[in-house]
Design a protein around this motif. Sequence first.
Motif, PDB file in Angstrom:
ATOM      1  N   PHE A  49       0.951  -1.167  -0.101  1.00 19.33           N
ATOM      2  CA  PHE A  49      -0.089   0.010  -0.007  1.00 19.33           C
ATOM      3  C   PHE A  49       0.943   1.269  -0.040  1.00 19.33           C
ATOM      4  N   ARG A  50       0.312   2.275  -0.572  1.00 18.05           N
ATOM      5  CA  ARG A  50       0.960   3.411  -0.712  1.00 18.05           C
ATOM      6  C   ARG A  50       0.150   4.720  -0.498  1.00 18.05           C
ATOM      7  N   HIS A  51       0.383   5.407   0.293  1.00 19.52           N
ATOM      8  CA  HIS A  51      -0.620   6.646   0.852  1.00 19.52           C
ATOM      9  C   HIS A  51      -0.597   7.571  -0.273  1.00 19.52           C
ATOM     10  N   PRO A  52      -2.039   8.020  -0.713  1.00 20.81           N
ATOM     11  CA  PRO A  52      -1.694   9.004  -1.850  1.00 20.81           C
ATOM     12  C   PRO A  52      -1.311  10.338  -1.634  1.00 20.81           C
ATOM     13  N   GLN A  53      -1.342  10.864  -0.335  1.00 24.49           N
ATOM     14  CA  GLN A  53      -0.896  12.204  -0.147  1.00 24.49           C
ATOM     15  C   GLN A  53       0.430  12.241   0.063  1.00 24.49           C
ATOM     16  N   ASN A  54       0.924  11.551   1.118  1.00 22.62           N
ATOM     17  CA  ASN A  54       2.114  11.514   1.642  1.00 22.62           C
ATOM     18  C   ASN A  54       3.067  10.569   0.982  1.00 22.62           C
ATOM     19  N   ARG A  55       2.481   9.654   0.283  1.00 30.45           N
ATOM     20  CA  ARG A  55       3.452   8.556  -0.571  1.00 30.45           C
ATOM     21  C   ARG A  55       4.003   7.739   0.438  1.00 30.45           C
ATOM     22  N   GLN A  56       3.640   7.865   1.881  1.00 23.64           N
ATOM     23  CA  GLN A  56       4.251   6.843   2.692  1.00 23.64           C
ATOM     24  C   GLN A  56       3.982   5.519   2.466  1.00 23.64           C
ATOM     25  N   ARG A  57       5.065   4.425   2.407  1.00 20.50           N
ATOM     26  CA  ARG A  57       4.639   3.210   2.287  1.00 20.50           C
ATOM     27  C   ARG A  57       3.984   2.471   3.268  1.00 20.50           C
ATOM     28  N   GLY A  58       2.864   1.682   3.076  1.00 19.07           N
ATOM     29  CA  GLY A  58       2.069   1.017   3.967  1.00 19.07           C
ATOM     30  C   GLY A  58       2.728  -0.464   4.117  1.00 19.07           C
ATOM     31  N   GLY A  59       1.365  -1.279   4.608  1.00 18.78           N
ATOM     32  CA  GLY A  59       1.563  -2.724   4.785  1.00 18.78           C
ATOM     33  C   GLY A  59       1.593  -3.406   3.386  1.00 18.78           C
ATOM     34  N   THR A  60       1.618  -4.626   3.361  1.00 19.69           N
ATOM     35  CA  THR A  60       1.874  -5.383   2.166  1.00 19.69           C
ATOM     36  C   THR A  60       0.464  -6.000   1.806  1.00 19.69           C
ATOM     37  N   PHE A  61       0.369  -6.538   0.663  1.00 25.24           N
ATOM     38  CA  PHE A  61      -0.941  -7.057   0.341  1.00 25.24           C
ATOM     39  C   PHE A  61      -0.702  -8.171  -0.838  1.00 25.24           C
ATOM     40  N   ALA A  62      -1.381  -9.155  -0.771  1.00 28.91           N
ATOM     41  CA  ALA A  62      -1.211 -10.359  -1.557  1.00 28.91           C
ATOM     42  C   ALA A  62      -2.768 -10.877  -2.014  1.00 28.91           C
ATOM     43  N   VAL A  63      -2.935 -11.117  -3.282  1.00 30.01           N
ATOM     44  CA  VAL A  63      -4.396 -11.441  -3.660  1.00 30.01           C
ATOM     45  C   VAL A  63      -4.019 -12.903  -4.580  1.00 30.01           C
ATOM     46  N   ARG A  64      -4.405 -13.913  -3.812  1.00 29.76           N
ATOM     47  CA  ARG A  64      -4.136 -15.115  -4.741  1.00 29.76           C
ATOM     48  C   ARG A  64      -5.658 -15.376  -5.562  1.00 29.76           C
ATOM     49  N   ALA A  65      -5.161 -15.682  -6.599  1.00 31.01           N
ATOM     50  CA  ALA A  65      -6.431 -15.538  -7.756  1.00 31.01           C
ATOM     51  C   ALA A  65      -6.364 -17.307  -8.416  1.00 31.01           C
ATOM     52  N   LYS A  66      -7.578 -18.038  -8.109  1.00 33.03           N
ATOM     53  CA  LYS A  66      -7.573 -19.367  -8.376  1.00 33.03           C
ATOM     54  C   LYS A  66      -7.986 -19.620  -9.909  1.00 33.03           C
ATOM     55  N   ARG A  67      -8.345 -18.529 -10.678  1.00 28.53           N
ATOM     56  CA  ARG A  67      -8.643 -18.587 -12.040  1.00 28.53           C
ATOM     57  C   ARG A  67      -7.836 -17.844 -12.943  1.00 28.53           C
ATOM     58  N   GLY A  68      -7.515 -16.627 -12.516  1.00 31.17           N
ATOM     59  CA  GLY A  68      -6.605 -15.700 -13.521  1.00 31.17           C
ATOM     60  C   GLY A  68      -6.340 -14.463 -13.181  1.00 31.17           C
ATOM     61  N   VAL A  69      -5.187 -13.783 -13.778  1.00 22.99           N
ATOM     62  CA  VAL A  69      -5.162 -12.450 -13.236  1.00 22.99           C
ATOM     63  C   VAL A  69      -5.595 -11.492 -14.537  1.00 22.99           C
ATOM     64  N   LEU A  70      -6.011 -10.527 -14.551  1.00 20.81           N
ATOM     65  CA  LEU A  70      -6.298  -9.433 -15.779  1.00 20.81           C
ATOM     66  C   LEU A  70      -5.587  -8.432 -15.403  1.00 20.81           C
ATOM     67  N   LEU A  71      -4.648  -7.777 -16.580  1.00 19.99           N
ATOM     68  CA  LEU A  71      -4.137  -6.498 -16.280  1.00 19.99           C
ATOM     69  C   LEU A  71      -4.820  -5.220 -16.932  1.00 19.99           C
ATOM     70  N   ALA A  72      -4.898  -4.537 -16.153  1.00 16.53           N
ATOM     71  CA  ALA A  72      -5.477  -3.155 -17.103  1.00 16.53           C
ATOM     72  C   ALA A  72      -4.852  -1.910 -16.257  1.00 16.53           C
ATOM     73  N   ALA A  73      -3.610  -1.740 -16.480  1.00 16.47           N
ATOM     74  CA  ALA A  73      -2.804  -0.886 -15.726  1.00 16.47           C
ATOM     75  C   ALA A  73      -2.407   0.334 -16.566  1.00 16.47           C
ATOM     76  N   SER A  74      -2.878   0.231 -17.792  1.00 16.72           N
ATOM     77  CA  SER A  74      -2.717   1.413 -18.824  1.00 16.72           C
ATOM     78  C   SER A  74      -1.509   1.184 -19.818  1.00 16.72           C
ATOM     79  N   ALA A  75      -1.423   1.958 -20.669  1.00 16.57           N
ATOM     80  CA  ALA A  75      -0.505   1.473 -21.906  1.00 16.57           C
ATOM     81  C   ALA A  75       1.048   2.001 -21.241  1.00 16.57           C
ATOM     82  N   THR A  76       1.032   2.830 -20.240  1.00 17.48           N
ATOM     83  CA  THR A  76       2.377   2.822 -19.593  1.00 17.48           C
ATOM     84  C   THR A  76       2.854   2.087 -18.607  1.00 17.48           C
ATOM     85  N   GLN A  77       1.786   1.403 -17.785  1.00 16.36           N
ATOM     86  CA  GLN A  77       2.230   0.514 -16.692  1.00 16.36           C
ATOM     87  C   GLN A  77       2.030  -0.688 -16.750  1.00 16.36           C
ATOM     88  N   THR A  78       1.015  -1.299 -17.714  1.00 17.04           N
ATOM     89  CA  THR A  78       1.043  -2.886 -17.928  1.00 17.04           C
ATOM     90  C   THR A  78       2.388  -3.220 -18.636  1.00 17.04           C
TER      91      THR A  78
END
Lengths: 143, 526
Positions: B241-270
Amino acid sequence: MLRATVRWTLAAVFPSTDRLPGLDRLDTDASLAAFMAAPAVIRAGLLGSTLAFLLCPLLTIGWPLPAFLLPRDALDRHAAAMASSRIYLLRQAMLMLKTVGGVLWGGHPEVRAKLGLPLYGPDPGTFRGDDLRPPRTDAEPPA
Amino acid sequence: MSTAAHAGSVGHLAFQPTGDVELQADYVVVGSGSGGSAAAVVLARAGYRVVVVESGPWRDRNDYPHSMLGAMRDMMPDWGGTVAMGDSIMPIVQARGVGGGTVINSAIMVRTPGDVLHDWARDHGLGDVFTERAMGEAHDRVDADLEVAPTPTGPDYGRSNAGLLEMLRSRGFEAHPTARNVHGCVGSGQCLQGCRQGAKRSTNLQWLPEVIERGGLVLSCAPVDRVVLEGGRAVGVRGRFRHPQNRQRGGTFAVRAKRGVLLAASATQTPLLLHRSGVRSAALGRFWRSHPGAACVGVYPEPVDMHHGATQGTASVHFRGGIGPGATLQPGVGIKIESLALPLELVAGRTAGAGRGLVDKLTDARHQALWITAVRAEAEGSCKPGLFGQPNVRYKPTANDRAALLRGLRLLAELHFEHGATAVRPGIYGLPDSIGPDQLHLLETPPRDNRGITWVLSHLFGGAVLGSDPSRSVVGPDLHVRGARGLHVVCASALPTTLGVNPQHTIMAVAQITALRLANAGNPAS
């Protein structure tokens, strides 16, 4: 010191005229402070462009002085000449100053009132999950 | 500490300063803009548990800024500081936050032109997937969901929009009020800051709440570090996680996907996310394209007040197939033409000059009408990881692109004068700041290079494109990333060509077709 230098430079790009107040007369401290806390790419661009403006009168109007020592008319000619300089990077530096200065100047209530444009309300800066955010009346996700 | 149970009960989880969030889903979607939300809602409707992960925060309409300073700070990545570098520096307009570009765009919706689908079938082997019928059905669904309709030409249409529509039609050119996904637009001209009236049917209002209602979850302030690949299969994502205002780094996250992962992060980020995740392809980051554009301002004796009316109410695709000298139809690099209401802050920045001369020019701000042309450019660029992990976009419009843009600007200048403008500000280096009707010929001498034009890139394509040729595409016609089963790309990054029209509708349709295929296949990761 740094912020004062940037403020002075932006005021040279957007100075007061007979008809409109410029950044030399407007209180933009809060907005400028926000820019000074912006991500590094924006801060670097703003500071680099400020430095270019201060140091390059020799390249624009042939005066071997830093911009802050120029008389008012020469300073104005320097700003205009930098905006149309043959040197692309100087033009880009001026574009950066105009972009930041334009945001400060064009959003200021005094300028907008003079031009007859609607005034802006405050920018809340809030988001879902933000502790500072007041209760909302618009749609929230279902619990 | 795991907050999975808590997250599942609220439907939305924002910045977490500490701890580790671990979640399970059928599908995880990275990015919540036009592509990510369109895919997520289809999968949620099919009964799958979907977790949408978005790098920016979730802002509702009362959170939206009023000013451009607020819009840069709150709604754009790095305050709008992303640029493409070639022989010139071109700013890239993108959004950051739940809803992505749908929150700050002008809500224009244009169905995918038939010739684009023909090109995709002929040149990219996608004819079995993105058929006219499938795309048409997807467009129909999106239109119904997002209340797409032509902009009414009543009192809230706006003088700048009306003027461009009238002048294009007076020449016999195709022109139309834009179709938009809005309901009850009052013409506040604040699309760029997010619609505080709630009229724009952006995906944070329309589709993501439905995903949550159907048991899904949205993680915000959650930039994904990498897609987790196990045995050549995508099984989830990880990030912090990252705070949107002060850009402080927060805790971690992990998402386990049983069926698949879809990327839609934009033409600059994907492309960057795929690279960070270990996907290797000769085509990754390549075939990056855009619709570079520029503006032509007319100054009128009477106030135009372009801040009143639809932000972009008029468009023309008359020259989409190419524009020749004298505004003739000529096959080649095409252009599109649109009206655009920019706030004073941005007009101030793009007006020529500096110092008192600049401020003097801005006294007529209410008398200005800004019309734009964007090129269906033939240029190909790239988007690779930069030194600090940022997108390093290399892009250089060709001489043909530049010539087409200049012809478009010349046409717009002519139309301004025919409509009664007393002066035109072409915004081209080397020309006078302001020209009169007897100086139109000056626009026939194009700048020697791209540095003479104030380009802006707002429509981006490619970097992880679809196609049948492994040397020229990252995603195969089976819609899986090559070498990574269960990994899919559903944003503009996957589009193999430019469109010559606004891409939002096409991105949504491509994402929905991909999601429908996954939903219908039952177990796509197998």
